[in-house]
Design an enzyme around this catalytic site. Structure first.
Site, mmCIF file in Angstrom:
data_model
loop_
_atom_site.group_PDB
_atom_site.id
_atom_site.type_symbol
_atom_site.label_atom_id
_atom_site.label_comp_id
_atom_site.label_asym_id
_atom_site.label_seq_id
_atom_site.Cartn_x
_atom_site.Cartn_y
_atom_site.Cartn_z
ATOM 1 C CG ASP A 13 22.479 -3.033 11.196
ATOM 2 O OD1 ASP A 13 22.681 -3.973 10.404
ATOM 3 O OD2 ASP A 13 21.973 -1.946 10.846
ATOM 4 C CB SER A 14 22.456 -8.992 11.079
ATOM 5 O OG SER A 14 23.833 -9.183 11.329
ATOM 6 C CD GLU A 51 21.617 -0.807 5.820
ATOM 7 O OE1 GLU A 51 20.496 -0.359 5.467
ATOM 8 O OE2 GLU A 51 21.749 -1.802 6.562
ATOM 9 C CE LYS A 60 27.933 -3.802 6.503
ATOM 10 N NZ LYS A 60 26.476 -3.553 6.558
ATOM 11 C CD GLU A 119 21.487 -7.533 2.694
ATOM 12 O OE1 GLU A 119 22.150 -6.683 3.335
ATOM 13 O OE2 GLU A 119 20.621 -8.257 3.232
ATOM 14 C CG ASP A 123 26.472 -2.827 9.978
ATOM 15 O OD1 ASP A 123 27.135 -2.457 8.994
ATOM 16 O OD2 ASP A 123 25.734 -3.827 9.973
HETATM 17 O O1 KIV Z 1 24.211 -6.438 9.495
HETATM 18 C C1 KIV Z 1 24.740 -7.321 8.816
HETATM 19 O O2 KIV Z 1 25.067 -8.414 9.268
HETATM 20 C C2 KIV Z 1 24.959 -7.048 7.410
HETATM 21 C C3 KIV Z 1 24.971 -8.258 6.539
HETATM 22 C C4 KIV Z 1 23.640 -8.441 5.928
HETATM 23 C C5 KIV Z 1 26.033 -8.208 5.555
HETATM 24 O O3 KIV Z 1 25.068 -5.938 6.995
#
Ligand code: KIV
Length: 258
Positions: A47-48, A116, A114, A183, A86
């Site tokens: 989600d970056s 958090e 993934k 992280e 994500d």
């Molecule tokens: O969203 C993302 O790219 C991440 C990285 C910081 C690992 O979770």
């Protein structure tokens, strides 16, 4: 949803034999294809993308629709590589929501998701694992909490924080996560976590003793030159290349040489 790619099943074996896992973010078709051709083990549709592709200030505005759109593009470019997507903020507030949104990401072409959270999110992780939806947990600095925390801070600096991180790692493993992203975790604590669990740890800004490493691709290739995190050293400068190519095109268009 297709059959599980062999890469997912082999991650634990890679950890056991000490073979490091290389993960990079990818958000579109050509990048996914190039990274697959380069042999990267895991592509993360992170989600970056909210920041480095969509221009948001952080990841807290990213939607499921945006994640689905980019996951589909990456899946078209990387048929053989493990794709991790994500779950964006508020898409997994309950176990039911986590399962339903993870299914959508897998239908869009991801192989795993993934989220958090550590011990606080074991109900979601357990529900996903029981539904056969592979899930990686992400602890340490959790970017979806950046507004609540007021910045991106290193985690594990106090003995209490370090103890909590180890407990989180053990909790997500017990709940069925297949991997753990760390992280901005103090390297000694990341190393301790890596020893304490049998699922692989993938680190970002967390030292070299994790089982693998991940970077936001733009930080590696200099494609977001306005900000580079301290732990990333760009090995290419594509932002500069793009500016130079655009300037050359501009000159040639305004004053053709032939
Ligand atoms: O969203 C993302 O790219 C991440 C990285 C910081 C690992 O979770």
């Amino acid at each position: 949803m297709g059959p599980m790619k062999p890469a997912l099943a082999s991650l634990c074996a890679m950890k056991s034999r000490g073979e490091k896992i290389a993960m990079l973010t990818a958000y579109d078709f050509p990048t996914a294809r190039l990274l697959e051709e380069a042999g990267i083990d895991i592509l993360l549709v992170g989600d970056s993308l909210g920041m480095v592709v969509l221009g948001y200030p952080d990841t807290t505005q990213v939607t499921m629709e945006e994640m689905l759109h980019h996951t589909r593009a990456v899946a078209r470019g990387a048929a053989e590589t493990l794709i991790l997507a994500d779950l964006p903020i508020h898409s997994y507030d309950t176990p039911e929501q986590a399962v339903s949104n993870a299914r959508r990401l897998l239908e869009a072409g991801a192989d795993a998701v993934k989220l958090e959270g550590g011990a606080s999110h074991t109900p979601q992780i357990r529900a996903l694992a029981e539904a056969g939806l592979p899930v990686m947990a992400h602890i340490g600095m959790m970017p979806q909490s950046v507004r609540i925390e007021g910045g991106y801070r290193v985690k594990g600096k106090t003995p209490e924080q370090a103890k909590q991180l180890v407990a989180d790692a053990q909790a997500v493993e017990a709940a069925g996560a297949f991997g753990l992203l760390l992280e901005l975790v103090v390297p000694e604590v990341a190393a301790e976590i890596t020893r304490a669990i049998s699922i692989p740890t993938i680190g970002i800004g967390s030292g070299v003793q994790c089982d693998g490493q991940v970077l936001v691709l733009h930080d590696l290739i200099g494609l977001f030159p306005w900000f580079t995190p301290k732990f990333a050293t760009p090995t290419a400068h594509l932002g500069e290349e793009i500016r130079a190519a655009a300037r050359a095109y501009l000159r040639e268009t305004k004053s053709p040489s032939a």
